[in-house]
Design a protein around this motif. Structure first.
Motif, mmCIF file in Angstrom:
data_model
loop_
_atom_site.group_PDB
_atom_site.id
_atom_site.type_symbol
_atom_site.label_atom_id
_atom_site.label_comp_id
_atom_site.label_asym_id
_atom_site.label_seq_id
_atom_site.Cartn_x
_atom_site.Cartn_y
_atom_site.Cartn_z
ATOM 1 N N PHE A 57 -1.540 18.631 38.201
ATOM 2 C CA PHE A 57 -2.319 17.470 37.775
ATOM 3 C C PHE A 57 -1.483 16.189 37.798
ATOM 4 N N LEU A 58 -0.163 16.344 37.699
ATOM 5 C CA LEU A 58 0.706 15.164 37.783
ATOM 6 C C LEU A 58 0.715 14.570 39.189
ATOM 7 N N SER A 59 0.289 15.347 40.195
ATOM 8 C CA SER A 59 0.197 14.772 41.543
ATOM 9 C C SER A 59 -0.849 13.660 41.558
ATOM 10 N N ASN A 60 -1.913 13.828 40.779
ATOM 11 C CA ASN A 60 -2.930 12.778 40.673
ATOM 12 C C ASN A 60 -2.377 11.592 39.891
ATOM 13 N N ALA A 61 -1.619 11.885 38.833
ATOM 14 C CA ALA A 61 -1.015 10.804 38.044
ATOM 15 C C ALA A 61 -0.054 9.990 38.901
ATOM 16 N N ALA A 62 0.766 10.687 39.708
ATOM 17 C CA ALA A 62 1.709 9.987 40.589
ATOM 18 C C ALA A 62 0.968 9.152 41.614
ATOM 19 N N ALA A 63 -0.123 9.697 42.155
ATOM 20 C CA ALA A 63 -0.901 8.972 43.163
ATOM 21 C C ALA A 63 -1.457 7.678 42.596
ATOM 22 N N GLN A 64 -2.009 7.744 41.397
ATOM 23 C CA GLN A 64 -2.605 6.542 40.816
ATOM 24 C C GLN A 64 -1.541 5.548 40.349
ATOM 25 N N ALA A 65 -0.380 6.060 39.971
ATOM 26 C CA ALA A 65 0.726 5.159 39.651
ATOM 27 C C ALA A 65 1.161 4.382 40.886
ATOM 28 N N ILE A 66 1.199 5.057 42.029
ATOM 29 C CA ILE A 66 1.521 4.398 43.297
ATOM 30 C C ILE A 66 0.405 3.416 43.676
ATOM 31 N N ASN A 67 -0.838 3.833 43.449
ATOM 32 C CA ASN A 67 -1.977 2.965 43.758
ATOM 33 C C ASN A 67 -1.913 1.646 43.008
ATOM 34 N N ALA A 68 -1.368 1.680 41.795
ATOM 35 C CA ALA A 68 -1.283 0.453 40.997
ATOM 36 C C ALA A 68 -0.490 -0.623 41.733
ATOM 37 N N GLN A 69 0.444 -0.194 42.585
ATOM 38 C CA GLN A 69 1.186 -1.142 43.408
ATOM 39 C C GLN A 69 0.452 -1.444 44.716
ATOM 40 N N LEU A 70 -0.141 -0.402 45.320
ATOM 41 C CA LEU A 70 -0.804 -0.568 46.615
ATOM 42 C C LEU A 70 -1.992 -1.525 46.547
ATOM 43 N N VAL A 71 -2.808 -1.409 45.495
ATOM 44 C CA VAL A 71 -4.052 -2.185 45.439
ATOM 45 C C VAL A 71 -3.794 -3.690 45.379
ATOM 46 N N LYS A 72 -2.582 -4.071 45.008
ATOM 47 C CA LYS A 72 -2.254 -5.499 44.970
ATOM 48 C C LYS A 72 -2.295 -6.136 46.363
ATOM 49 N N ALA A 111 -4.076 9.508 46.364
ATOM 50 C CA ALA A 111 -3.881 8.058 46.471
ATOM 51 C C ALA A 111 -5.055 7.421 47.207
ATOM 52 N N ILE A 112 -5.656 8.154 48.147
ATOM 53 C CA ILE A 112 -6.839 7.656 48.852
ATOM 54 C C ILE A 112 -8.110 7.953 48.064
ATOM 55 N N GLN A 113 -8.265 9.192 47.610
ATOM 56 C CA GLN A 113 -9.500 9.581 46.935
ATOM 57 C C GLN A 113 -9.753 8.751 45.671
ATOM 58 N N GLU A 114 -8.721 8.487 44.895
ATOM 59 C CA GLU A 114 -8.900 7.766 43.634
ATOM 60 C C GLU A 114 -9.185 6.273 43.837
ATOM 61 N N GLN A 115 -9.029 5.779 45.067
ATOM 62 C CA GLN A 115 -9.387 4.382 45.317
ATOM 63 C C GLN A 115 -10.903 4.205 45.413
ATOM 64 N N GLY A 116 -11.626 5.305 45.267
ATOM 65 C CA GLY A 116 -13.078 5.212 45.186
ATOM 66 C C GLY A 116 -13.544 4.436 43.967
ATOM 67 N N SER A 117 -12.736 4.447 42.895
ATOM 68 C CA SER A 117 -13.106 3.711 41.681
ATOM 69 C C SER A 117 -12.398 2.362 41.580
ATOM 70 N N THR A 118 -11.610 2.011 42.600
ATOM 71 C CA THR A 118 -10.912 0.712 42.576
ATOM 72 C C THR A 118 -11.281 -0.098 43.822
ATOM 73 N N ILE A 119 -10.605 0.157 44.931
ATOM 74 C CA ILE A 119 -10.818 -0.628 46.147
ATOM 75 C C ILE A 119 -12.245 -0.466 46.676
#
Length: 497
Positions: free
Chosen positions: A442-457, A307-315
């Protein structure tokens, strides 16, 4: 797949020709290099393309929507690997899955390279998600097929293959990012399409000579009855999806927000179902059930880390564009270039970490302890990036070195958690669910980015200290909790260290 088929495949592959490895590794290395070049090149400029104004060549979407779409896109890419793996195992084999996936990815990037509407943009996303789901997991499977099970070159071969992934991820933002940001977004996407086309050319031109029979066998082909059964199920599912889209989109029931919420629910529900099915299955032994229990906190830790690492391409991409001083040491930095830092640091640091764990031997941290270190570094990477606002305020541009430091720290965490997680998954997986447990990882990454979709707002320049502080703080607290309970988790692993 039977042992006789595995031996037949290995015998068909020339065993020398690429740095002492089978010739097939050349084909797979450069296929994956260009696929990753294509993917990471597109990803380096995608979020900017979404929120830049139409007059700047973008789509003009609101920033929170663009960030959420980027996260959902990443989540669906990882979810689609389940479909891609199933199609390869049951219908057309891994080699055809790689080829079909490459075609879909290339078409998706071509669609992005054509100036058009929001509808065309989403068509491209569907094509790339499906294509990546077909290609990404299956090209790695073919790597495994070109080595015999007792070949001591296997681990080294995967390391070389992994290097191809990171080299593609490193070079793409530098080239596609520069062209996309400074010249034209659509030209950048076109370069990504050309990258995938080159990868397909390499694959098709060399696979017969280099790969032999690797990827051609269907591991568990559908029977005639199963073909009818699954054909009916898939047909009905497509009809239901079409009906729901036709009825819900015009009425406003299906929109950006509801779709993001739906993917977020799936990101949590699907892994939960996996855990329940594995734990309750009669094929799972008592020892394996204990290991499934031990795997749950590791999975949760992985979700928090990604959830933190993948925000490198968003936030952090938004931060690079809006909050960072891009004139540095006499050069003008493209905000997309920061996307190259993660693979660059991995290329240099992965061998160091591998050497360090070997050097420590039995004194090295346990698996849960390594995961806790991963969470600690992830949390620190977010606390570091809030410091510029603390010292200088949210209105001034900050040195790019802060971003470099943040990316560096999170890579330290990634190398504590990601390769260790892959290894732990193979060790803790119930025998009857070995492949599916890897899909679960690999679904742990999918779950993290699904959660990120709400967090980044919730991110904005005005509350960035609060945003980075809360998420980073939660990660550090979880790392401490995991470290405290590591000995207890270790007992549930039943001898696995």
């Amino acid at each position: 797949m039977s042992d006789s088929k595995k031996e037949k495949i290995v015998a068909s592959v020339p065993q020398k020709g690429f740095f002492g490895h089978p010739k097939g590794l050349f084909t797979l290395f450069f296929t994956e290099f260009w696929e990753r070049f294509s993917y990471y090149g597109m990803r380096a400029i995608l979020v900017f393309y979404m929120y830049y104004e139409v007059t700047q060549g973008g789509l003009g979407l609101d920033e929170p929507i663009a960030l959420s779409i980027m996260s959902i896109y990443g989540s669906l890419v990882y979810m689609s690997g389940i479909i891609g793996g199933w199609l390869a195992d049951r219908i057309f084999g891994t080699s055809k899955a790689v080829f079909y996936g490459g075609i879909l990815i290339m078409l998706g990037h071509i669609a992005l390279s054509v100036p058009g509407s929001i509808a065309l943009f989403f068509v491209s996303m569907v094509l790339i998600v499906l294509g990546t789901g077909l290609l990404k997991p299956n090209v790695s499977s073919v790597v495994g097929e070109i080595y015999s099970e007792d070949d001591n070159r296997r681990d080294s071969g995967f390391s070389i293959f992994y290097m191809g992934i990171n080299l593609g991820g490193f070079t793409a933002p530098l080239i596609v990012g520069k062209v996309g940001m400074d010249v034209n977004f659509h030209l950048g996407f076109a370069i990504a399409a050309v990258g995938m086309f080159i990868g397909l050319l390499v694959f098709m031109a060399t696979k017969k000579k280099n790969l032999g029979l690797a990827g051609t066998f269907v591991a568990n082909p559908l029977s005639s009855a199963e073909k009818k059964k699954y054909g009916t199920i898939i047909g009905l599912a497509l009809i239901i999806i079409a009906i729901l889209c036709v009825t819900m989109i015009p009425t406003g029931l299906l929109n950006f927000d509801s779709f993001i919420a739906l993917v977020g629910v799936l990101g949590i529900v699907i892994p939960t179902i996996y855990f329940v099915v594995m734990y309750r299955s009669p094929k799972t032994t008592a020892v394996e059930r204990s290991r499934v229990i031990a795997y749950i906190p590791l999975f949760i830790a992985s979700v928090m880390f990604w959830a933190i690492q993948e925000q490198g391409s968003t936030i952090l991409a938004l931060y690079a564009d809006k909050r960072t001083q891009l004139e540095f040491a006499g050069i003008t930095i493209s905000p997309a270039w920061f996307q190259s830092l993660n693979p660059l640091f991995i290329i240099f640091l992965a061998p160091v970490f591998a050497w360090f764990w070997i050097k420590l031997g039995k004194r090295q941290p346990t698996i849960p302890q390594k995961f806790s270190l991963g969470l600690l570094f992830a949390g620190l990477s977010f606390l570091v990036i809030l410091l510029p606002a603390y010292f200088s305020g949210a209105d001034s541009l900050v040195s790019p070195l802060w971003l470099v430091l943040s990316y560096f720290i999170v890579v330290l965490g990634e190398l504590c958690l990601s390769p260790v997680g892959l290894s732990a998954t193979t060790k803790l997986a119930p025998a009857a669910f070995s492949a599916q447990t890897m899909s679960l990882w690999f679904l742990s990454n999918a779950a993290a980015q699904a959660i990120n979709a709400q967090l980044v707002k919730f991110y904005s320049a005005a509350n960035e200290m609060l945003y980075f502080g809360i998420i980073g703080g939660v990660s550090i607290v979880l790392s401490i909790i995991l470290f405290i309970f590591a000995p207890k988790i270790q007992t549930f692993m039943k001898g696995i260290r």
